[in-house]
Structure formats: C-alpha cells, structure tokens
Design a protein around this motif. Structure first.
Motif, PDB file in Angstrom:
ATOM      1  N   GLU A   1      18.766  32.674 -28.391  1.00  0.00           N
ATOM      2  CA  GLU A   1      17.619  33.062 -29.209  1.00  0.00           C
ATOM      3  C   GLU A   1      16.305  32.464 -28.729  1.00  0.00           C
ATOM      4  OE1 GLU A   1      18.048  35.243 -31.524  1.00  0.00           O
ATOM      5  OE2 GLU A   1      20.235  35.252 -31.543  1.00  0.00           O
TER       6      GLU A   1
ATOM      7  N   SER B   1      24.815  34.763 -28.190  1.00  0.00           N
ATOM      8  CA  SER B   1      23.447  35.174 -27.880  1.00  0.00           C
ATOM      9  C   SER B   1      22.526  33.964 -27.801  1.00  0.00           C
ATOM     10  CB  SER B   1      22.929  36.161 -28.928  1.00  0.00           C
ATOM     11  OG  SER B   1      22.899  35.556 -30.210  1.00  0.00           O
TER      12      SER B   1
ATOM     13  N   ASN C   1      15.345  44.387 -29.163  1.00  0.00           N
ATOM     14  CA  ASN C   1      15.503  44.549 -30.619  1.00  0.00           C
ATOM     15  C   ASN C   1      16.925  44.936 -31.026  1.00  0.00           C
ATOM     16  OD1 ASN C   1      12.686  44.031 -30.996  1.00  0.00           O
ATOM     17  ND2 ASN C   1      12.276  46.146 -30.370  1.00  0.00           N
ATOM     18  N   LYS C   2      17.895  44.357 -30.337  1.00  0.00           N
ATOM     19  CA  LYS C   2      19.290  44.512 -30.719  1.00  0.00           C
ATOM     20  C   LYS C   2      19.896  43.120 -30.807  1.00  0.00           C
ATOM     21  CE  LYS C   2      23.675  46.725 -29.495  1.00  0.00           C
ATOM     22  NZ  LYS C   2      23.822  47.448 -30.774  1.00  0.00           N
ATOM     23  N   LYS C   3      20.608  42.836 -31.893  1.00  0.00           N
ATOM     24  CA  LYS C   3      21.163  41.507 -32.093  1.00  0.00           C
ATOM     25  C   LYS C   3      22.683  41.580 -32.237  1.00  0.00           C
ATOM     26  CE  LYS C   3      17.169  39.417 -32.157  1.00  0.00           C
ATOM     27  NZ  LYS C   3      16.785  38.516 -31.051  1.00  0.00           N
ATOM     28  N   LEU C   4      23.347  40.647 -31.583  1.00  0.00           N
ATOM     29  CA  LEU C   4      24.790  40.461 -31.747  1.00  0.00           C
ATOM     30  C   LEU C   4      25.005  38.974 -31.983  1.00  0.00           C
ATOM     31  CD1 LEU C   4      26.185  42.757 -28.908  1.00  0.00           C
ATOM     32  CD2 LEU C   4      26.271  43.188 -31.359  1.00  0.00           C
ATOM     33  N   LYS C   5      25.422  38.621 -33.179  1.00  0.00           N
ATOM     34  CA  LYS C   5      25.477  37.222 -33.592  1.00  0.00           C
ATOM     35  C   LYS C   5      26.878  36.637 -33.417  1.00  0.00           C
ATOM     36  CE  LYS C   5      21.213  36.942 -35.330  1.00  0.00           C
ATOM     37  NZ  LYS C   5      20.214  35.980 -34.854  1.00  0.00           N
TER      38      LYS C   5
ATOM     39  N   VAL D   1      20.863  41.482 -20.731  1.00  0.00           N
ATOM     40  CA  VAL D   1      21.291  42.845 -21.033  1.00  0.00           C
ATOM     41  C   VAL D   1      20.162  43.817 -20.693  1.00  0.00           C
ATOM     42  CG1 VAL D   1      22.165  44.420 -22.789  1.00  0.00           C
ATOM     43  CG2 VAL D   1      22.818  41.992 -22.844  1.00  0.00           C
TER      44      VAL D   1
ATOM     45  N   SER E   1      14.517  40.316 -26.608  1.00  0.00           N
ATOM     46  CA  SER E   1      15.539  40.742 -25.641  1.00  0.00           C
ATOM     47  C   SER E   1      16.911  40.192 -26.038  1.00  0.00           C
ATOM     48  CB  SER E   1      15.177  40.285 -24.229  1.00  0.00           C
ATOM     49  OG  SER E   1      15.169  38.869 -24.133  1.00  0.00           O
ATOM     50  N   LEU E   2      17.953  40.887 -25.554  1.00  0.00           N
ATOM     51  CA  LEU E   2      19.322  40.469 -25.820  1.00  0.00           C
ATOM     52  C   LEU E   2      19.842  39.717 -24.602  1.00  0.00           C
ATOM     53  CD1 LEU E   2      21.744  40.500 -27.751  1.00  0.00           C
ATOM     54  CD2 LEU E   2      22.421  42.703 -26.738  1.00  0.00           C
TER      55      LEU E   2
ATOM     56  N   PHE F   1      22.812  36.674 -23.366  1.00  0.00           N
ATOM     57  CA  PHE F   1      24.011  35.918 -23.714  1.00  0.00           C
ATOM     58  C   PHE F   1      24.197  34.743 -22.767  1.00  0.00           C
ATOM     59  CE2 PHE F   1      25.176  40.266 -25.114  1.00  0.00           C
ATOM     60  CZ  PHE F   1      25.382  40.010 -26.461  1.00  0.00           C
TER      61      PHE F   1
END
Length: 234
Positions: A23, A21, A128-132, A58, A30-31, A33
């Motif tokens: 940042e 992701s 407001n969605k996170k994938l770390k 995304v 926003s998400l 990648f």
C-alpha cells in the motif's frame, strides 16, 4: 564437456507463492504485490535470515515481451538502479494478471520510481483495484537467463550463485512436480533448498529444469539433488 561455459537462454519458471498487496511507497492507486514466501522450501527453515524483496507490478494489459524488454533496457541505461526484472503472469483463483516481477532491489523505496520510469516508456499499470490480505498465487515468469555450465545438465546463474538449474528428462505437471519435490526432500539430508519448475530454450530445443535456491550451491550439491530428482521421476 565444456565446464564453466557461459550461455544465455530464454526461460520460463513457474511456482506457487503467498503474496500481499503493498500500500505504501508505490504509485498511488496501482496494484502491487510483495511475495511473503518467495522461497518457502528454504527460508521457513532459517527464520533469522532476511528474506529478499520480490515485488510484482500488475500491468493494465498484456504487453508484447519485446516492449517490456525494450522499456527495461532503456530504464537501465538512464538510471543507476540495481534491479532485475522479468515479465510474467499471476493467477489468483480464476483471475489472470499480467505482471512485471522485480528482484535484487536495494530498497523498497525504488518501486514507485521504477513504476514511473516504466510509465515514461509506455508501460502502464492496473489502477484502482484492490486485493486485500494474504493470497495464494501461481506465478510464471519469462526472461533471459545468463548461466554458467558446471557439469552436463547442471548450471548456476552468472550473477547470483544462489540459483542453480538442473535438467530433468521430462515435463512435470504442477501436481506431479509437487509430489516429486516432496519425495526428493523427504530423502534429502543436505542443506535445505527451495525448488521450482521451468524450462529453457537451448540450441533450438526446449529443456525442462528444476531451479534450486540455496546459499550452499556448488557442482557437487546440485549433482546430488539432480540424482534424487532423476530417481523419483517416473
């Protein structure tokens, strides 16, 4: 045979990539990648080469292809930004995400501006969605390609000659493609390349292809690779 004939085809391309992701320098919340190895078969052998920027925005939902195309065309008319986009899908585990892939970005600073421009066109993003961390993803991109025919069943992209396309006689499921690709590379002694599977519509028919990425592409190079793929496909 019509050599150097230009054509536009509707295509889809599938490949496995590693992503992380982004940042900073994106629309807040926003998400987004970035691909860490968009061309794993190529850049891992040339560690000093700068990897191109591939960004995946995304979306908040599935948008019809024509809406994304219309928005992209309006953005291209309004702004003097040099980028290429494609609509697609990203599968991370069992989670399916709708994405817009950006490439040929001159700088990462453009990402937030492009997101804002898409929002102004009615295309919105998952918030407001996170994938770390590093993630493995399967990506499918659908888009129009402008190709130049070099030989029967052999093409290059009109605007980027590092991308070649070779027709193959049948569809290969993902596991079968991985095996054939490994067999080809095991028996290949030329300059390294990255390969991905896909298909395009041409003259009312669907054709399967392998996309080849390398900075050594010409007709002879692609003919040799294609012959190896045809030999290894059962």
């Amino acid at each position: 045979m019509e050599q150097n004939k230009k054509m536009e085809v509707f295509s889809n391309l599938t490949k496995q990539i590693t992503i992380a992701s982004v940042e900073e320098k994106v629309l807040p919340g926003s998400l987004v990648f970035e691909a860490l190895n968009q061309f794993p078969g190529y850049y891992h052998e040339t560690p000093t080469s700068p990897a191109p920027i591939y960004i995946y925005l995304v979306l908040d939902k599935q948008y019809p292809l024509e809406e994304v195309l219309r928005a992209t065309q309006n953005i291209e008319k309004e702004y003097d930004w040099n980028f290429d986009s494609g609509k697609g899908y990203m599968l991370i585990g069992s989670q399916l995400l709708n994405v817009i892939r950006l490439r040929h970005l001159s700088e990462i600073d453009l990402v937030e501006k492009i997101q804002e421009a898409y929002q102004n066109q009615g295309i919105h993003f998952l918030m407001n969605k996170k994938l770390k961390g590093k993630l493995e993803a399967e990506v499918k991109i659908v888009k129009f390609l402008n190709l130049v025919k070099l030989e029967d069943g052999i093409y290059i992209e009109e605007k980027d000659e590092n991308f070649g396309y070779i027709e193959i006689p049948k569809y290969l499921k993902p596991a079968a493609f991985v095996k054939v690709n490994m067999d080809v590379k095991y028996n290949w002694d030329g300059h390294e390349f990255d390969a991905a599977s896909g298909s395009f519509f041409k003259k009312g028919k669907l054709f399967e292809f392998v996309r080849i990425f390398s900075n050594k592409i010409d007709a002879d190079y692609l003919i040799k690779i294609r012959n190896l793929f045809l030999e290894k496909i059962r």
